[in-house]
Write a protein that holds these residues in place. Structure first.
Motif, PDB file in Angstrom:
ATOM      1  N   LEU A   1      -5.118  15.175  -4.097  1.00 22.49           N
ATOM      2  CA  LEU A   1      -3.966  16.028  -4.348  1.00 22.49           C
ATOM      3  C   LEU A   1      -4.273  17.159  -3.965  1.00 22.49           C
ATOM      4  O   LEU A   1      -5.318  18.011  -4.631  1.00 22.49           O
ATOM      5  N   ASN A   2      -3.942  17.955  -3.148  1.00 19.37           N
ATOM      6  CA  ASN A   2      -4.203  19.387  -2.437  1.00 19.37           C
ATOM      7  C   ASN A   2      -5.633  19.551  -2.406  1.00 19.37           C
ATOM      8  O   ASN A   2      -6.092  20.542  -3.004  1.00 19.37           O
TER       9      ASN A   2
ATOM     10  N   GLN B   1       4.607  22.149  -1.332  1.00 24.33           N
ATOM     11  CA  GLN B   1       3.493  22.710  -1.993  1.00 24.33           C
ATOM     12  C   GLN B   1       2.488  21.414  -2.039  1.00 24.33           C
ATOM     13  O   GLN B   1       1.390  21.594  -2.777  1.00 24.33           O
ATOM     14  N   ILE B   2       2.957  20.406  -1.754  1.00 29.32           N
ATOM     15  CA  ILE B   2       2.111  19.090  -2.278  1.00 29.32           C
ATOM     16  C   ILE B   2       1.319  18.595  -1.055  1.00 29.32           C
ATOM     17  O   ILE B   2       2.226  18.079  -0.007  1.00 29.32           O
ATOM     18  N   GLU B   3       0.041  18.238  -0.903  1.00 32.01           N
ATOM     19  CA  GLU B   3      -0.299  17.743   0.190  1.00 32.01           C
ATOM     20  C   GLU B   3      -1.315  16.316  -0.405  1.00 32.01           C
ATOM     21  O   GLU B   3      -2.150  16.767  -1.266  1.00 32.01           O
ATOM     22  N   VAL B   4      -1.088  15.046   0.076  1.00 35.88           N
ATOM     23  CA  VAL B   4      -1.675  14.124  -0.309  1.00 35.88           C
ATOM     24  C   VAL B   4      -2.571  13.486   0.647  1.00 35.88           C
ATOM     25  O   VAL B   4      -1.932  13.360   2.003  1.00 35.88           O
TER      26      VAL B   4
ATOM     27  N   MET C   1      -0.286   7.283  -3.337  1.00 38.74           N
ATOM     28  CA  MET C   1       0.315   8.329  -2.944  1.00 38.74           C
ATOM     29  C   MET C   1       1.289   8.799  -4.004  1.00 38.74           C
ATOM     30  O   MET C   1       1.379   9.900  -4.293  1.00 38.74           O
ATOM     31  N   TYR C   2       2.155   7.720  -4.313  1.00 41.75           N
ATOM     32  CA  TYR C   2       3.181   8.161  -5.221  1.00 41.75           C
ATOM     33  C   TYR C   2       2.652   8.365  -6.726  1.00 41.75           C
ATOM     34  O   TYR C   2       3.146   9.353  -7.389  1.00 41.75           O
ATOM     35  N   ARG C   3       1.429   7.917  -7.114  1.00 41.06           N
ATOM     36  CA  ARG C   3       0.877   8.353  -8.368  1.00 41.06           C
ATOM     37  C   ARG C   3       0.458   9.759  -8.300  1.00 41.06           C
ATOM     38  O   ARG C   3       0.415  10.408  -9.329  1.00 41.06           O
ATOM     39  N   ALA C   4      -0.336  10.157  -6.865  1.00 43.33           N
ATOM     40  CA  ALA C   4      -0.691  11.464  -6.744  1.00 43.33           C
ATOM     41  C   ALA C   4       0.278  12.517  -6.848  1.00 43.33           C
ATOM     42  O   ALA C   4       0.169  13.436  -7.665  1.00 43.33           O
TER      43      ALA C   4
END
Ligand code: DC
Length: 222
Positions: free
Chosen positions: A78-79, A62-65, A37-40
Motif C-alpha cells: 500500500l503506497n 492517493q492510493i497505490e496498490v 488488493m481490496y483488503r489493502a
C-alpha cells in the motif's frame, strides 16, 4: 505451449488462494490475489478514518496498490509499504467487504487487474474474475464449500495467528460476508456460466489439486 488466463472465484475461506498459488506454481504462472488488493484499500480507509463512500472515492488517486515478492511469497503493498502483516484480520476483511461494494473502488482495481493479465500466464482469484475482470478467461473455476467447513478453516487460521475467536461469531461472519458478496449491486459474486464448480467440502487438498491440475492441462492443450 500456449499461455492462458485462469480465473478462480468463490466464497470467502474456501481455500481459493491456496489453490490458486499451488496452480500458479504448477503452471509457472503469476499469481494475483485480488482480495488482498481490496483488503489493502480497506486498511487505508481504516487507518485514515474514512467511512463514507464519497471520501473513499476522493482518496483513490492517493492510493497505490501493488505486490512484492518476499522470500518467494507474494505480499501486497500500500503506497510502497508491505502491509501483508496487517490485512488478514476480521476487521480488515469486513471493511474490505464493505468498500468492495463501491463501484468506483471496483473500477479502480479491475483496471489494474486487467493490465496484469495482458500477457496471460496468470492465475487470478477473487469474486468477479470470471464474470467481470476476464470474461474470456480460458479456464474458470468456481470454488465452494459449506459455510461450516469454511468457518472451521477460518477459525483454525485465527487460532494459529494467536487470536481467540468464538466459533459461532466466525460462522456468523462467514454467513454475513457471503450475503454481502452475493447481494451487492456492483459485480456480486456469482458463478460464470462457463465456470467449472469445485466443491471441496469433503476433498483432501491433494484430491482437489489433482482435479484442478487435470483441468488446467486440458485447457492448455485445447
Ligand atoms: O478473498 P478475500 O476474503 O481476501 O476478500 C476480501 C473481500 O474483498 C471480500 O469480502 C470480497 C472482496 N473482493 C471482491 O469484492 N472482489 C474480488 N475480486 C476480491 C475480493
Amino acid at each position: 505451449m500456449k499461455k492462458i488466463i485462469v480465473a478462480i472465484d468463490g466464497y470467502s475461506s474456501c481455500g481459493k488462494s491456496t489453490i490458486a498459488k499451488a496452480l500458479a506454481k504448477y503452471a509457472g504462472y503469476t499469481y494475483v490475489d485480488t482480495g488482498a488488493m481490496y483488503r489493502a484499500i480497506a486498511l487505508f480507509t481504516l487507518r485514515n478514518g474514512l467511512t463514507d463512500d464519497a471520501a473513499i472515492i476522493a482518496a483513490l488517486p492517493q492510493i497505490e496498490v501493488g505486490f512484492v515478492l518476499v522470500d518467494g511469497a507474494q505480499h501486497v503493498t500500500l503506497n510502497g509499504e508491505d502491509v501483508e502483516g496487517f490485512i488478514r484480520t476480521l476487521e480488515v476483511g469486513n471493511a474490505a467487504s464493505r468498500i468492495s461494494q463501491i463501484k468506483e473502488v471496483r473500477a479502480f482495481l479491475v483496471a489494474q487487474q486487467q493490465k496484469m493479465g495482458e500477457a496471460k500466464g496468470i492465475v487470478m482469484d477473487g469474486r468477479d474474475i470470471g464474470t467481470v475482470v476476464f470474461p474470456k478467461a480460458e479456464l474458470k473455476l468456481f470454488l465452494t464449500a459449506s459455510p461450516e467447513v469454511r468457518a472451521q478453516r477460518r477459525y483454525d487460521e485465527l487460532v494459529e495467528k494467536g487470536e481467540k475467536p468464538d466459533f459461532e461469531a466466525v460462522l456468523a461472519d462467514v454467513n454475513d460476508r457471503d450475503y454481502r458478496d452475493t447481494h451487492r449491486a456492483e459485480s456480486p459474486l456469482r458463478q460464470a456460466e462457463d465456470a467449472i464448480v469445485v466443491d471441496n467440502s469433503s476433498m483432501t487438498r491433494e484430491e482437489q489439486m489433482n482435479v484442478i491440475y487435470g483441468l488446467f492441462d486440458k485447457a492448455v492443450n485445447h
